[in-house]
Design an enzyme around this catalytic site. Structure first.
Site, PDB file in Angstrom:
ATOM      1  N   ASN A 124       7.970   4.380  -5.536  1.00  0.00           N
ATOM      2  CA  ASN A 124       8.547   3.262  -5.793  1.00  0.00           C
ATOM      3  C   ASN A 124      10.114   3.163  -5.297  1.00  0.00           C
ATOM      4  OD1 ASN A 124       8.829   4.820  -7.968  1.00  0.00           O
ATOM      5  ND2 ASN A 124       9.417   3.153  -9.294  1.00  0.00           N
TER       6      ASN A 124
ATOM      7  N   GLU B  79      13.284   0.829  -5.849  1.00  0.00           N
ATOM      8  CA  GLU B  79      13.988  -0.227  -6.499  1.00  0.00           C
ATOM      9  C   GLU B  79      15.468  -0.650  -5.759  1.00  0.00           C
ATOM     10  OE1 GLU B  79      14.193   0.994 -10.560  1.00  0.00           O
ATOM     11  OE2 GLU B  79      12.156   1.058 -10.770  1.00  0.00           O
TER      12      GLU B  79
ATOM     13  N   CYS C  23       6.694  -1.094  -4.753  1.00  0.00           N
ATOM     14  CA  CYS C  23       5.998  -0.256  -5.536  1.00  0.00           C
ATOM     15  C   CYS C  23       5.429   1.040  -4.541  1.00  0.00           C
ATOM     16  CB  CYS C  23       4.717  -0.842  -6.059  1.00  0.00           C
ATOM     17  SG  CYS C  23       4.731  -2.223  -7.406  1.00  0.00           S
TER      18      CYS C  23
ATOM     19  N   GLU D 100       2.657   2.274  -4.271  1.00  0.00           N
ATOM     20  CA  GLU D 100       1.380   2.226  -3.546  1.00  0.00           C
ATOM     21  C   GLU D 100       1.373   1.385  -2.290  1.00  0.00           C
ATOM     22  OE1 GLU D 100       2.124   1.293  -6.768  1.00  0.00           O
ATOM     23  OE2 GLU D 100       0.327   1.591  -8.210  1.00  0.00           O
TER      24      GLU D 100
ATOM     25  N   CYS E 185      -0.261  -2.288 -10.290  1.00  0.00           N
ATOM     26  CA  CYS E 185      -0.011  -3.729 -10.409  1.00  0.00           C
ATOM     27  C   CYS E 185      -0.948  -4.643  -9.521  1.00  0.00           C
ATOM     28  CB  CYS E 185       1.580  -4.274 -10.064  1.00  0.00           C
ATOM     29  SG  CYS E 185       1.996  -4.403  -8.559  1.00  0.00           S
TER      30      CYS E 185
ATOM     31  N   CYS F  90      -0.283  -4.688  -5.787  1.00  0.00           N
ATOM     32  CA  CYS F  90      -0.717  -3.698  -5.154  1.00  0.00           C
ATOM     33  C   CYS F  90      -2.124  -3.559  -4.779  1.00  0.00           C
ATOM     34  CB  CYS F  90      -0.192  -2.334  -5.808  1.00  0.00           C
ATOM     35  SG  CYS F  90       1.629  -2.260  -5.480  1.00  0.00           S
TER      36      CYS F  90
HETATM   37  N1  THU Z   1       5.544   0.323 -10.061  1.00  0.00           N
HETATM   38  C1  THU Z   1       4.774   0.808  -8.951  1.00  0.00           C
HETATM   39  O1  THU Z   1       5.210   1.749  -8.304  1.00  0.00           O
HETATM   40  N2  THU Z   1       3.651   0.643  -8.831  1.00  0.00           N
HETATM   41  C2  THU Z   1       2.821  -0.070  -9.950  1.00  0.00           C
HETATM   42  O2  THU Z   1       1.590  -0.511  -9.671  1.00  0.00           O
HETATM   43  C3  THU Z   1       3.505  -0.727 -10.844  1.00  0.00           C
HETATM   44  C4  THU Z   1       4.990  -0.624 -10.940  1.00  0.00           C
HETATM   45  C5  THU Z   1       6.897   0.568 -10.144  1.00  0.00           C
HETATM   46  C6  THU Z   1       7.904  -0.691  -9.761  1.00  0.00           C
HETATM   47  C7  THU Z   1       9.297  -0.267 -10.564  1.00  0.00           C
HETATM   48  O3  THU Z   1      10.019   0.482  -9.800  1.00  0.00           O
HETATM   49  C8  THU Z   1       8.754   0.471 -11.597  1.00  0.00           C
HETATM   50  O4  THU Z   1       7.235   0.844 -11.189  1.00  0.00           O
HETATM   51  C9  THU Z   1       8.761  -0.414 -12.975  1.00  0.00           C
HETATM   52  O5  THU Z   1       8.197  -1.503 -12.910  1.00  0.00           O
END
Ligand code: THU
Length: 136
Positions: A47, A49, A58, A60, A92, A95
């Site tokens: 991920n 940010e 994300c 995935e 999520c 994804c």
């Molecule tokens: N996140 C993912 O990388 N994958 C997911 O399926 C759920 C959330 C990340 C996004 C963000 O950087 C952090 O987790 C918190 O939401």
């Protein structure tokens, strides 16, 4: 529940390494993902940010997009997702939909750095995806 398959631990290892490269200074929630294609190649992602929070991508989707950008658009065999927590990750909704575009029936391997494991399928996680066929 699905069983872990041969090679799943390798995929988890690659996802764990990718997780270490996550850029998550805001949530502190680092996620790693790795997809194995039918041609037995592995692409990983973490991920990423952003100070403008909504731009976050994300793990995935980073992994799937890396595979697609390398020309591997057809049918992933498995995708592993790893977090460092006392409970398993769950991808999520966004994804799930992105994974379905290329691999609606892919196996999904959920893992923690501490050793929790669960294997499932995208069909179980997203039973009725919107697919290219819906557009025709
Ligand atoms: N996140 C993912 O990388 N994958 C997911 O399926 C759920 C959330 C990340 C996004 C963000 O950087 C952090 O987790 C918190 O939401």
């Amino acid at each position: 529940m699905e069983k872990l398959g041969p090679g799943d631990e390798d995929l988890i290892r690659v996802a764990s390494l990718a997780r270490q490269r996550a850029h998550a200074p805001y949530s502190k929630y680092k996620v790693g993902a790795a997809v194995r294609t039918k041609r037995n190649k592995i692409y990983s992602g973490a991920n990423v940010e952003n100070a403008s929070y909504g731009l976050t991508v994300c793990a995935e989707r980073c992994a799937v997009f890396a595979a697609v950008a390398a020309g591997e658009t057809k049918y992933y065999d498995a995708i592993a997702i790893v977090i460092d927590d006392d409970k398993l990750p769950t991808p999520c909704g966004a994804c799930r939909q992105v994974i379905a575009e290329f691999a609606p029936d892919v196996r999904v391997v959920l893992a923690t750095t501490g050793g929790l494991r669960k294997a499932t399928t995208l069909t179980a996680l997203l039973p009725e995806p919107f697919l290219p066929g819906n557009l025709s």
